[in-house]
Scaffold this active site. Sequence first.
Site, PDB file in Angstrom:
ATOM      1  N   PRO A  77       0.831  -1.232  -0.120  1.00 16.64           N
ATOM      2  CA  PRO A  77      -0.107   0.176  -0.077  1.00 16.64           C
ATOM      3  C   PRO A  77       0.937   1.468  -0.172  1.00 16.64           C
ATOM      4  CG  PRO A  77      -0.716  -1.570   1.688  1.00 16.64           C
ATOM      5  CD  PRO A  77       0.412  -2.022   1.096  1.00 16.64           C
ATOM      6  N   THR A 108       1.990   2.361  -5.378  1.00 17.16           N
ATOM      7  CA  THR A 108       1.956   3.912  -5.665  1.00 17.16           C
ATOM      8  C   THR A 108       2.278   4.755  -4.450  1.00 17.16           C
ATOM      9  OG1 THR A 108      -0.022   3.764  -7.190  1.00 17.16           O
ATOM     10  CG2 THR A 108       0.572   5.983  -6.171  1.00 17.16           C
ATOM     11  N   LYS A 187       2.441   8.858 -12.565  1.00 15.77           N
ATOM     12  CA  LYS A 187       1.121   8.549 -11.794  1.00 15.77           C
ATOM     13  C   LYS A 187       0.467   9.614 -10.938  1.00 15.77           C
ATOM     14  CE  LYS A 187      -1.308   5.571  -9.595  1.00 15.77           C
ATOM     15  NZ  LYS A 187      -2.835   4.950  -9.997  1.00 15.77           N
ATOM     16  N   LYS A 262      -5.133   9.387  -0.707  1.00 10.69           N
ATOM     17  CA  LYS A 262      -3.903   9.020  -0.627  1.00 10.69           C
ATOM     18  C   LYS A 262      -2.902   9.418  -1.693  1.00 10.69           C
ATOM     19  CE  LYS A 262      -1.889   5.162  -1.626  1.00 10.69           C
ATOM     20  NZ  LYS A 262      -0.820   4.227  -2.206  1.00 10.69           N
TER      21      LYS A 262
HETATM   22  P1  NAD Z   1      -4.301  -3.903  -0.757  1.00 12.21           P
HETATM   23  O1  NAD Z   1      -4.481  -3.301   0.634  1.00 12.21           O
HETATM   24  O2  NAD Z   1      -5.573  -4.488  -0.966  1.00 12.21           O
HETATM   25  O3  NAD Z   1      -3.025  -5.034  -0.765  1.00 12.21           O
HETATM   26  C1  NAD Z   1      -2.104  -4.656  -0.246  1.00 12.21           C
HETATM   27  C2  NAD Z   1      -1.166  -5.835   0.221  1.00 12.21           C
HETATM   28  O4  NAD Z   1       0.002  -5.705   0.671  1.00 12.21           O
HETATM   29  C3  NAD Z   1      -2.086  -6.703   1.214  1.00 12.21           C
HETATM   30  O5  NAD Z   1      -2.485  -8.218   1.002  1.00 12.21           O
HETATM   31  C4  NAD Z   1      -1.208  -6.512   2.297  1.00 12.21           C
HETATM   32  O6  NAD Z   1      -1.260  -7.719   3.511  1.00 12.21           O
HETATM   33  C5  NAD Z   1       0.312  -6.701   1.800  1.00 12.21           C
HETATM   34  N1  NAD Z   1       1.363  -6.028   2.585  1.00 12.21           N
HETATM   35  C6  NAD Z   1       1.374  -4.944   3.531  1.00 12.21           C
HETATM   36  N2  NAD Z   1       2.324  -4.799   4.007  1.00 12.21           N
HETATM   37  C7  NAD Z   1       3.077  -5.939   3.565  1.00 12.21           C
HETATM   38  C8  NAD Z   1       4.579  -6.384   3.775  1.00 12.21           C
HETATM   39  N3  NAD Z   1       5.424  -5.488   4.724  1.00 12.21           N
HETATM   40  N4  NAD Z   1       5.079  -7.385   3.267  1.00 12.21           N
HETATM   41  C9  NAD Z   1       4.186  -8.130   2.445  1.00 12.21           C
HETATM   42  N5  NAD Z   1       2.876  -7.846   2.243  1.00 12.21           N
HETATM   43  C10 NAD Z   1       2.315  -6.657   2.697  1.00 12.21           C
HETATM   44  O7  NAD Z   1      -3.860  -2.530  -1.686  1.00 12.21           O
HETATM   45  P2  NAD Z   1      -4.051  -2.524  -3.215  1.00 12.21           P
HETATM   46  O8  NAD Z   1      -5.380  -2.059  -3.666  1.00 12.21           O
HETATM   47  O9  NAD Z   1      -3.497  -3.776  -3.874  1.00 12.21           O
HETATM   48  O10 NAD Z   1      -2.991  -1.452  -3.747  1.00 12.21           O
HETATM   49  C11 NAD Z   1      -1.457  -1.707  -3.750  1.00 12.21           C
HETATM   50  C12 NAD Z   1      -0.993  -0.455  -4.309  1.00 12.21           C
HETATM   51  O11 NAD Z   1      -1.392  -0.453  -5.614  1.00 12.21           O
HETATM   52  C13 NAD Z   1      -1.186   0.706  -3.390  1.00 12.21           C
HETATM   53  O12 NAD Z   1      -0.001   1.553  -3.533  1.00 12.21           O
HETATM   54  C14 NAD Z   1      -2.286   1.549  -4.329  1.00 12.21           C
HETATM   55  O13 NAD Z   1      -2.274   2.928  -4.415  1.00 12.21           O
HETATM   56  C15 NAD Z   1      -1.914   0.849  -5.715  1.00 12.21           C
HETATM   57  N6  NAD Z   1      -3.150   1.239  -6.633  1.00 12.21           N
HETATM   58  C16 NAD Z   1      -4.286   0.713  -6.396  1.00 12.21           C
HETATM   59  C17 NAD Z   1      -5.275   0.404  -7.243  1.00 12.21           C
HETATM   60  C18 NAD Z   1      -6.825   0.161  -6.849  1.00 12.21           C
HETATM   61  O14 NAD Z   1      -7.879   0.339  -7.493  1.00 12.21           O
HETATM   62  N7  NAD Z   1      -6.930  -0.863  -5.932  1.00 12.21           N
HETATM   63  C19 NAD Z   1      -5.129   0.908  -8.534  1.00 12.21           C
HETATM   64  C20 NAD Z   1      -3.761   1.563  -8.979  1.00 12.21           C
HETATM   65  C21 NAD Z   1      -2.995   1.535  -7.986  1.00 12.21           C
END
Ligand code: NAD
Length: 320
Positions: A77, A108, A187, A262
């Site tokens: 995240p 991101t 981005k 965020k």
């Molecule tokens: P999410 O919260 O669904 O998933 C994040 C994962 O990372 C979780 O499974 C969590 O357990 C894991 N995690 C956290 N800390 C960790 C660690 N130290 N070691 C291993 N795993 C760890 O988030 P997401 O929606 O998948 O987003 C991830 C990134 O992508 C973010 O930066 C977000 O801004 C970006 N993003 C998200 C979207 C969206 O629509 N969801 C779109 C574009 C970009």
Amino acid sequence: MVSFEYKAVGFVGLGAMGKPMAGHLAKKLPPGALVYVFDVAQVAVDDLCKEFPNRVVKSASAKEVAEKCDIVITMVPEGAHVKSVYLDPQTGICSTDISNKLLIDCSTIDTATSLLVKEYITKNFPTASFYDAPVSGGVVGAVKGTIAIFLGCSETDANLPRLTHLLHMMGKSIIPCGGPSLGLAAKLSNNYLSGIIAIAASEAFDMGMRSGLDPRVLQKVYAAGTGQNTICDKFTPVPGVYKEAPSSNGYQNGFKVQLMRKDFGLAVDMAKRVGSKNVLGELGLKTYTDAMNDPRCRDLDSRVVYRFLGGNEDWMKDID
Ligand code: NAD
């Protein structure tokens, strides 16, 4: 066509985006290649291992993923999570010898944290390569394999063909943005723009509708006029105007307002850091912060800002 060898590719962070992205690797990597995965949430790891039993292998830490793989992708995240995944002295990727490895962070996050990780890697493992590669296109795009990936690397980078080949397994459009941290800068500036447009579009629809216009007419006007933009066309904040927009489905399955807050905050910080005059930043940030904390909006698609600003969602019943 040039072909590349893949023995083992690692994936750390199997959340809403990471899990489908890792799933594409499991489906598309050449036969024999393994995908080593790690997430602090065990259930995500178990699910993926169950779905691809002979392909996906569970690891005990990000460090173990790095030990097993020549290429590691991370998707967590925020900046603090990226720091921990790479730099934790016991469990981080950099706590093992990562010489010659290719490391790609798709999270991101702020550009400063990304550059800090890159500098650490360059100093301690000069033959390793680290790239920022944030993505756009949401969970639906991650599932369909149609995300855009903004790569923090130059057009002439020797790793670009290999990076493009690999990233094409998860996304449709791979754009090299020029150099380290510039994928993130691209981005964040995109999400700033898209966030501001959503607020402006909500206000524009609202003033037009209050003046007596049908929002479907307004949408046609914007599309034909100088205000034309993707938010009005396909992510229309007013429900019931564009069938496939999240707004028409209760603002479900879109880009959550908390994630917009965020990214918007990261963009405003970046603007300050680089000395970019930013008159709309503070207003936009307050609007998304307040919308995110409003129980009528939290967890919904960020275009719910139309609801937050008091837009009429029930307009259909006022029309003959
Ligand atoms: P999410 O919260 O669904 O998933 C994040 C994962 O990372 C979780 O499974 C969590 O357990 C894991 N995690 C956290 N800390 C960790 C660690 N130290 N070691 C291993 N795993 C760890 O988030 P997401 O929606 O998948 O987003 C991830 C990134 O992508 C973010 O930066 C977000 O801004 C970006 N993003 C998200 C979207 C969206 O629509 N969801 C779109 C574009 C970009």
